[in-house]
Design a protein around this motif. Structure first.
Motif, short mmCIF file in Angstrom:
data_model
loop_
_atom_site.label_atom_id
_atom_site.label_comp_id
_atom_site.label_asym_id
_atom_site.label_seq_id
_atom_site.Cartn_x
_atom_site.Cartn_y
_atom_site.Cartn_z
N ARG A 191 3.73 7.39 10.09
CA ARG A 191 3.04 8.67 9.82
C ARG A 191 1.53 8.47 8.90
O ARG A 191 0.89 9.49 9.02
N SER A 192 1.39 7.36 8.40
CA SER A 192 0.22 7.19 7.37
C SER A 192 -1.00 6.73 8.40
O SER A 192 -2.07 6.94 7.80
N GLY A 193 -0.79 6.65 9.62
CA GLY A 193 -2.19 6.23 10.47
C GLY A 193 -2.02 6.85 11.98
O GLY A 193 -1.25 7.97 12.44
N LYS A 223 12.33 11.04 5.63
CA LYS A 223 12.90 11.38 6.78
C LYS A 223 13.08 10.13 7.55
O LYS A 223 12.17 9.38 8.09
N SER A 224 14.14 10.14 8.64
CA SER A 224 14.25 9.03 9.33
C SER A 224 13.20 9.07 10.48
O SER A 224 12.75 9.99 11.14
N GLY A 225 12.79 7.72 10.86
CA GLY A 225 11.88 7.62 11.95
C GLY A 225 10.44 7.61 11.38
O GLY A 225 9.48 7.23 12.03
N ASN A 226 10.22 7.97 10.21
CA ASN A 226 8.67 7.51 9.45
C ASN A 226 8.43 6.21 9.27
O ASN A 226 7.45 5.79 9.28
N TRP A 227 9.56 5.45 8.79
CA TRP A 227 9.37 4.09 8.30
C TRP A 227 9.91 2.97 9.33
O TRP A 227 11.01 3.31 9.79
N TRP A 228 9.23 2.15 9.63
CA TRP A 228 9.56 1.08 10.65
C TRP A 228 9.49 -0.25 9.96
O TRP A 228 8.48 -0.30 8.94
N PHE A 229 10.16 -1.36 10.50
CA PHE A 229 10.04 -2.65 9.79
C PHE A 229 10.31 -3.63 10.95
O PHE A 229 10.76 -3.58 12.10
N ALA A 283 0.83 -1.27 0.00
CA ALA A 283 0.02 -0.02 -0.04
C ALA A 283 0.96 1.28 0.01
O ALA A 283 1.77 1.37 0.80
N GLU A 284 0.85 1.87 -1.04
CA GLU A 284 1.65 3.22 -1.14
C GLU A 284 1.71 3.95 -0.19
O GLU A 284 0.80 4.45 0.48
N ASN A 285 3.08 4.35 0.62
CA ASN A 285 3.16 5.27 1.74
C ASN A 285 2.58 4.76 3.01
O ASN A 285 2.63 5.44 3.95
N VAL A 286 2.22 3.44 2.95
CA VAL A 286 1.58 2.94 4.02
C VAL A 286 2.44 1.54 4.39
O VAL A 286 3.16 1.62 5.64
#
Length: 1446
Positions: free
Chosen positions: A390-392, A437-443, A366-369
């Motif tokens: 940041r997406s939710g 930016k760092s911190g927006n994406w987690w895995f 899901a794009e940007n999610v």
């Protein structure tokens, strides 16, 4: 009496052959003997065994000669052992004689023969030695082959000599045997004996020869003669063999037989292979066999054989059951597999349908999610799942967690992993320019589950149970497709197999648990039942017990008796009198045994008895003298102890309960529980139980199995439909009258309840009668079925239900006292529900006159209903092994359910109806006292009285307000809650003012709760105070089990309750052990069922009140005497007694006195002398005749009935009374009576009865005859015969002699045919309806032309003649009188031979008929003209009667 053919040793042989002199053997017969003297010793031993003694001498070195095998002594057979033909007799013997010539025949040794060849033995020996020395001396010049050749010739000569000697000895032995046999034949021929056996002394497991002189036999003109026989009274190993001609002069035939090792007697006859017999003048031939078994040993052998056969059959049956069970298991397993497969398929389809929406919603990213790397993955790969916080809604969360599963959450939450921060490069195509930016994406690293088609997840700010905020894709959850997934069809096939395997494993584990639980339950029940039986046997140890406690069939048992506690206290002697199988054992009663002091120094006395293999019950009483005196017979019940391990089982009783309540289909009170539980317990003891019950419209039909229409009948002006079904495994007949009496929607409460239940009782008895039922016991209960007792005695006793006895049980005397009192009068036995309650009501006016038959038997509880190990209403199943843990869990559940404080406090439970009987004022006080002692109290119950109910509602409100955490009153009925209270309470309070039995305290102990009770009724009988009742408990082989009090006031309750609560606080370990103790005590129906069975048997014994016809000296005592062989097993009154009868004897004494007075009156009337009254006769024959039958009487007088002095001689010498039997005409002293009087003056052979002759009065005449005859003459048998029947008196006496030791025997030609319901047929039965539906059969009875009964049965008719019902046909009437009396019916076709060829053929064969007539005429057709002809063809020899020894 049977007389064996006596085999005697011939006197002529004794002087010669038993002389201990030397026997010299002629060398022309013997020749050269290279044998040791031991061979002659063997021969001498054989001859000694046959009554001969021979001594043979030889030279000193004779014994050093080479020994060889000697032929077996006696003839050999080529056929099977014991049944082969004798090769040394008959034609074979003649051929041997011709072959050997006269010289061999004359060379046979006798006591005077000279033996000349023996002196030549040394010379022969020298010749051999000489030849041997020559060989030795020349061995240096002879070559080896010459030596070997000469040695072979010498060995061959020696072998030939051995064979020659063998033949010579065999011939000599045969010649000696022949001489013996010839001497025996000559001696028997001289005495006129036509048969003998050789050897004279017959021993088991040996061969014998049977010889018959055909010229002296009835078979003298027959070309073929055979022997037919068996052993041991024709009971063992039958045989048939042909006899062959022998060498003996005088037409002697013989055959060889083998005697089995089990034989003590050989029985046989000779015949021609067809219809001509020589049977030793109807006595058969018999030979006694010495040195083996006797009759008793053989009986025991048969029993052992039967036991082995039963064991074999049991193993075979067990194997068949195992195979059936295995087959059922395989079939069940197959069905389970099919069911699991179908369930797996359905579950798979359901999952597939649920997954389809998820698959449709699933995407790759899901794009940007979110997205997954690598994007091309498969199941079981490790991937990274990226999420843009940041997406939710989780943008500001400090932690991110993934909560996931797969395939639409098929296994629930199966993936839990924490996400970490990921720094993505600007050139990452999936990141986008704004979210780099760092911190927006987690895995998170995720292992894709095996079998996943879709991955399901949500994001959260914490782990499961710790998260607050979620991102669940707007309630849609996140779904990602697995790109490289298993083909869908293959996946679902694998999924189905996986589900199937899981179901199979779950089923297996469930079945194992269930099986283990069932096995444990069965084991606990069996152990409890075994303990109860032992305690039951030991509970009377203060009076009687046995060593071993469990009596084993086939083993000795020691009976120990303490007279101190009985009516024999202080008597100088105590005698034991016993038998087996409820006094009916085939061996009769044991002889009285004087008891001796026991070895343990106690007050007990002992004696020992051997228990037969076919015993199932040991019976005994005790007396003060060998010949009687005072008896201890357990108040008329006798002592009975079960025997285990025998080959015989106790015949089942048939018990029918007639009741208006039954649990669970129509239960109002405890009565319904008793009917069901008692019936089940008795049925489990292998007896037959039926219940007759109203078919209420309010029945709980869900508890009735296999309900089917049975029949219908009319009675009381209405049709009554009968239905049959099973309730709790019991057979129940439901009566449904079409008049609507039981269509009221209730059991009780109608204004006409008494009429409804009275109708039901009458209809139930009518159903039994019309249905052909013949139960042993009718058991009725309380006022509602009390009418059964008097209706049965008034209207049904004489209509085919004569053997039935009525038992009546009082459950509560507060209701229906009048009906209860009337039932007590008519019932044979009466009970109430506890011994103490029986004592408490003994003074009641409806009870007190009947105390002699009134017994108290404690009720039991159903252990299957009240079972903490299988109770679904409690949280943890438990037994006595884990009672503490189980009750702790139940207490916690109880406190939680009722809102009580969860604390370790003593809990007092009260489960009751709130009535004054239950002591409601004591209940209130106990509640407050428990709270004062810091306990908790729970009450479950309701009041039928609204005032009492409101009173307790107010009390409940008060307690719930002031002590809400420690008191709870549930004022309604709640079955599941009652189970939980029993399990969770420490104490159960039962403070009843009166309590006939009480089940509450019994259920409490079953659940490990300690009872606190008031001492009354059944409460006193079942609860033994821990401080005061130790000895009373010990007497019952129990341990103290509770707390009790006497008064009906507050101090009494306080005394028991304070001790109970203090014990809980002060000695928890002791209290826990008491819980275990009470739980292990058996308060089920195991023991009460045994006591009821004893009562049932006691009721059935009451018919045995049969006096002797004369000399009634002690009317209160009954005996089974074995004083002589002719009276064995005969019931008699006098000094030899087995016990004091019930007090009901007082009512019978009047009848007996009246009977005695009638006897004396009859004796005077018929001019019976004192001597005739005193002496014993064998049989009394009454010839039924009519006024118009003068010609028939004359034909009888001229043929088989002796006249004049011979008739008198017949009575005096043979003990046979013969009389024509006739009553009086309707016109007293009319012409018919005068004609009989004139005939009597001429012949003196009439017995005139106090009876009016008539066509339909034969039944009354038969009854009067037997009553009169037994009053006049003391005989063993009483016989009725028609005046157109031919009788052979000697044959009849022999026929009946075999039954003379049987106390209750009924002999005749037995029959049973359809009831003659049509009016147009001969012998129509107007009361045909009493035998059931049209087409039903009569009960088994003897045909009316001839029958005989024993003295006891004739006496029974005398005593009960006013009660015995008369049917139209007198033979049917007689048969009906004996129903239920344990009578042995003997079907003997010799008593109904035809007069055509039947009796004549049997007479030719030597088996004369006892009675002959034509069936088509119900007598001899035209008997007045044909009686002489029948007598000529069918009669026994003229002097048979006077020469017979029987």
């Amino acid at each position: 009496m049977e007389v064996c053919w006596q085999i005697q040793r011939p006197a002529s042989l004794r002087p010669g052959f038993q002389e201990k002199g030397r026997v010299k053997i002629n060398t022309s017969s013997v020749g050269f003997f290279p044998r040791s003297i031991s061979s002659f010793a063997s021969l001498e031993s054989q001859y000694k065994s046959n009554g001969f003694l021979h001594q043979i001498t030889a030279s000193a070195d004779f014994s050093r000669k080479k020994q060889g095998r000697m032929a077996a002594s006696g003839p050999k057979s080529s056929g099977p052992r014991g049944f082969g033909r004798q090769p040394t007799v008959g034609s074979a013997q003649k051929r041997t004689q011709k072959k050997n010539g006269e010289k061999d025949s004359n060379a046979t040794s006798t006591a005077t023969n000279e033996v000349s060849g023996v002196t030549k033995l040394p010379e022969a020996k020298a010749d051999v030695q000489k030849q041997g020395s020559v060989v030795f001396n020349e061995r240096n010049v002879l070559d080896k082959s010459d030596v070997e050749d000469r040695s072979d010739r010498l060995n061959k000569k020696t072998t030939e000599d051995d064979a020659l000697l063998e033949r010579k000895l065999k011939l000599e032995r045969e010649n000696l045997r022949r001489k013996e046999i010839e001497a025996l034949a000559a001696e028997h021929l001289a005495r006129g004996d036509r048969m003998f056996v050789y050897p004279v002394i017959v021993k088991p497991d040996e061969d014998i020869e049977v010889f018959l002189n055909r010229n002296l036999s009835t078979l003298k003109n027959e070309p073929d003669v055979l022997i037919m026989g068996a052993f041991n009274e024709w009971r063992w190993k039958s045989f048939t063999r042909r006899l062959e001609k022998t060498w003996i002069h005088g037409d002697w035939l013989s055959c060889l037989l083998h005697i089995p090792k089990e034989a003590y007697k050989m029985d046989f006859v000779f015949f021609n292979g067809q219809s001509v017999y020589d049977n030793n003048d109807s006595k058969d031939f018999c030979v006694e066999i010495k040195g083996g078994m006797d009759k008793v040993d053989f009986e025991n052998f048969l029993l052992e054989e039967k036991l082995r056969e039963q064991e074999k059959l049991a193993k075979e049956e067990a194997e068949r059951e195992r195979q059936k069970e295995e087959k059922r298991r395989i079939e069940a397993q197959k069905a389970a597999i099919e069911a699991d497969r179908a369930q797996a398929k359905a579950e798979t389809q359901k999952r597939r349908e649920l997954l389809q929406p998820a698959i449709k919603k699933a995407v790759i990213s899901a794009e940007n999610v979110w997205y997954i790397e690598p994007s091309d993955f498969k199941a079981e790969d490790t991937v990274k799942l990226y999420y843009n916080k940041r997406s939710g809604p989780l943008a500001n969360s400090k932690e991110l967690w993934l909560h996931g599963g797969f395939n639409n959450w098929v296994d629930g939450l199966s993936i839990v992993v924490k996400l970490v921060d990921a720094e993505l490069k600007d050139d990452d195509p999936k990141s986008g320019n704004d979210d780099s930016k760092s911190g927006n994406w987690w895995f998170a690293e995720v292992v894709v589950p095996a079998g996943a088609l879709v991955i399901d997840w949500v994001f959260a700010d914490g782990p499961p149970k710790g998260a607050v905020l979620y991102d669940n894709n707007f309630y849609q959850d996140f779904h990602a497709l697995v790109p490289r997934k298993t083909p869908e069809e293959l996946y679902w096939l694998e999924e189905e197999n996986l589900i199937f395997r899981k179901l199979q494993e779950e089923r297996r584990l469930k079945e194992e648990v269930m099986r283990a639980k069932m096995e444990k339950t069965a084991r606990l029940k069996a152990e409890t039942k075994e303990r109860t039986l032992k305690k039951f046997l030991l509970s009377q140890k203060d009076v009687v017990y046995t060593e071993p406690v469990e009596i084993q069939a086939g083993n000795p048992v020691t009976v120990l008796y303490n007279p101190t506690n009985t009516v024999l206290n202080g008597k100088p002697e105590v005698w034991f009198r016993g038998s087996f199988n409820r006094w009916t054992h085939r061996l009769g009663p044991l002889p009285p045994q004087k008891m001796e002091a026991a070895d343990d120094g106690s007050s007990h006395m002992k004696t020992t008895a051997k228990v037969p293999l076919d015993a199932y019950m040991m019976d005994f009483v005790f007396s003060e003298k060998e010949d009687g005196g005072i008896f201890d017979n357990k108040n008329g019940l006798d002592y009975h102890l079960p025997v285990v391990g025998g080959i015989s089982k106790e015949p089942p009783l048939h018990i029918v309960h007639i009741a208006v309540e039954m649990a669970p289909i129509a239960k109002v009170g405890g009565l319904g529980d008793v009917v069901t539980s008692l019936s089940r317990a008795v049925q489990e003891l292998n007896h037959n139980v039926d219940i007759i019950f109203p078919k209420y419209d309010c029945l709980k039909h869900n508890f009735v199995k296999d309900l089917q229409f049975n029949r219908s009948y009319h009675w009381g002006g209405t049709e009554i439909k009968v239905w049959h079904g099973k309730v709790e495994g019991l057979s129940v007949y439901f009566l449904d009258p079409q008049n609507g009496l039981f269509q009221r929607g209730c059991v009780y409460g109608c204004a006409d309840d008494a009429g409804r239940f009275g109708f039901f009782c009458h209809a139930a008895l009518e159903f039994l009668l019309q249905g052909g039922f013949h139960p042993d016991i009718l058991h009725c209960h309380d006022w509602s079925s009390a009418p059964v007792s008097w209706l049965f005695k008034d209207q049904y006793t004489n209509y085919g239900l004569i053997k039935t006895r009525v038992v009546f049980t009082i459950h509560n005397l507060e209701f229906g006292a009048n009906a209860i009192g009337k039932a007590m009068t008519f019932a044979d036995k009466a009970t109430t529900v506890s011994p103490t309650y029986a004592k408490e009501v003994a003074g009641n006016s409806v009870i007190s006159p009947h105390l002699y038959k009134f017994h108290g038997i404690i009720n039991g509880i159903d252990p299957d209903i009240w079972d903490p190990y299988n109770d679904n209403f409690i949280p943890v199943p438990y037994t006595s092994e884990n009672v503490v843990e189980g009750k702790r869990a139940a207490k916690e559940e109880l406190q939680n359910r009722l809102g009580l404080k969860s604390a370790d406090l003593p809990v007092v439970g009260i489960i009751t109806r709130l009535t004054h009987q239950k002591g409601i004022h004591l209940i209130k006080h106990a509640i407050w006292r428990t709270l004062e002692r810091n306990g908790q109290v729970v009450l479950l119950g309701s009041a039928p009285d609204p005032r009492i109910q409101n009173d307790f509602v107010n009390l409940a409100n008060q307690l719930h307000s002031s002590h809400g955490d420690r008191a709870r009153l549930v004022l309604t009925y709640d079955e599941p809650l009652s189970h939980l209270i029993y399990a969770g309470a420490d104490f159960i309070l039962v403070p009843s003012i009166f309590e006939p039995c009480g089940l509450t305290q019994l259920i409490a102990m079953r659940y490990g709760a300690v009872p606190v009770v008031r001492k009354t009724g059944g409460l006193f009988d079942t609860v033994f105070d821990v401080d005061h009742d130790k000895e009373r408990a010990q007497a019952q082989v129990l341990e103290p089990n509770g707390f009790s009090f006497d008064g009906a006031d507050a101090p009494g309750v306080d005394y028991a309750l304070n001790r109970a609560i203090s014990a809980w606080y002060d000695g928890r370990e002791w209290f826990n052990s008491r819980c275990k103790t009470v739980m292990e005590q058996d308060w089920s129906w195991n023991r009460p069922a045994l006591e009821y069975l004893e009562l049932y048997h006691s009721a059935r014994k009451m018919w045995n009140v049969v006096p002797e016809a004369r000399g009634i000296s002690r009317l209160s005592k009954l005996s089974l005497s074995s004083s002589d062989c002719h009276k064995k097993n005969v019931l008699e009154y006098g000094n030899n007694t087995i016990g004091i009868l019930d007090k009901s004897i007082s009512s019978l004494e009047m009848k007996l006195v009246a009977a005695r007075a009638e006897r004396e009156s009859l004796a005077g009337k018929f001019n019976i002398s004192k001597e005739a009254k005193k002496r014993k006769y064998f049989m009394v024959i009454g010839i039924n005749t009519a006024f118009s039958s003068r010609k028939r009487r004359d034909s009888v007088r001229s043929t088989w009935m002796p006249q004049g002095e011979k008739l008198k001689k017949l009575e005096e010498e043979k003990g046979i009374i013969v009389r024509f039997v006739i009553g009086h005409s309707v016109l007293s002293r009319g012409i018919l009576d005068k004609a009989i009087e004139a005939e009597e003056k001429t012949h003196g052979d009439f017995l005139r009865l106090e009876h009016t002759e008539g066509y339909m009065e034969l039944s009354a005449k038969t009854k009067t005859f037997f009553a009169t005859a037994v009053s006049l003459w003391d005989a063993e048998f009483y016989i009725k015969v028609d005046d157109d029947v031919h009788v052979n008196l000697a044959t009849l006496k022999r026929t009946l002699s075999v039954h003379r030791n049987k106390p209750r025997v009924y002999v005749g030609c037995m029959k049973s045919g359809p009831v003659l319901a049509r009016k147009s047929v001969k012998y129509h039965e107007p009361e045909y309806w009493k035998f059931g539906e049209v087409g039903n059969k009569y009960f088994r009875h003897a045909t009316g032309q001839f029958y005989a009964i024993s003295k006891d049965l004739a006496t029974y008719i005398l005593i009960n003649q006013d009660l015995l019902h008369k049917y139209a046909n007198e033979d049917v009437s007689l048969g009906s009188w004996f129903i239920g009396l344990n009578v042995e019916h003997v079907d003997d076709k010799r008593l109904c031979c035809s007069t055509s060829q039947d009796c004549e053929l049997k007479a030719v064969m030597g088996h004369n008929c006892a009675a002959s007539f034509d069936w088509k005429c119900s007598g001899i057709c035209r008997s007045a003209e044909r009686m002489a002809d029948v007598h000529e063809r069918c009669g026994e020899p003229q002097n048979e009667l006077w020469t017979s020894n029987s």
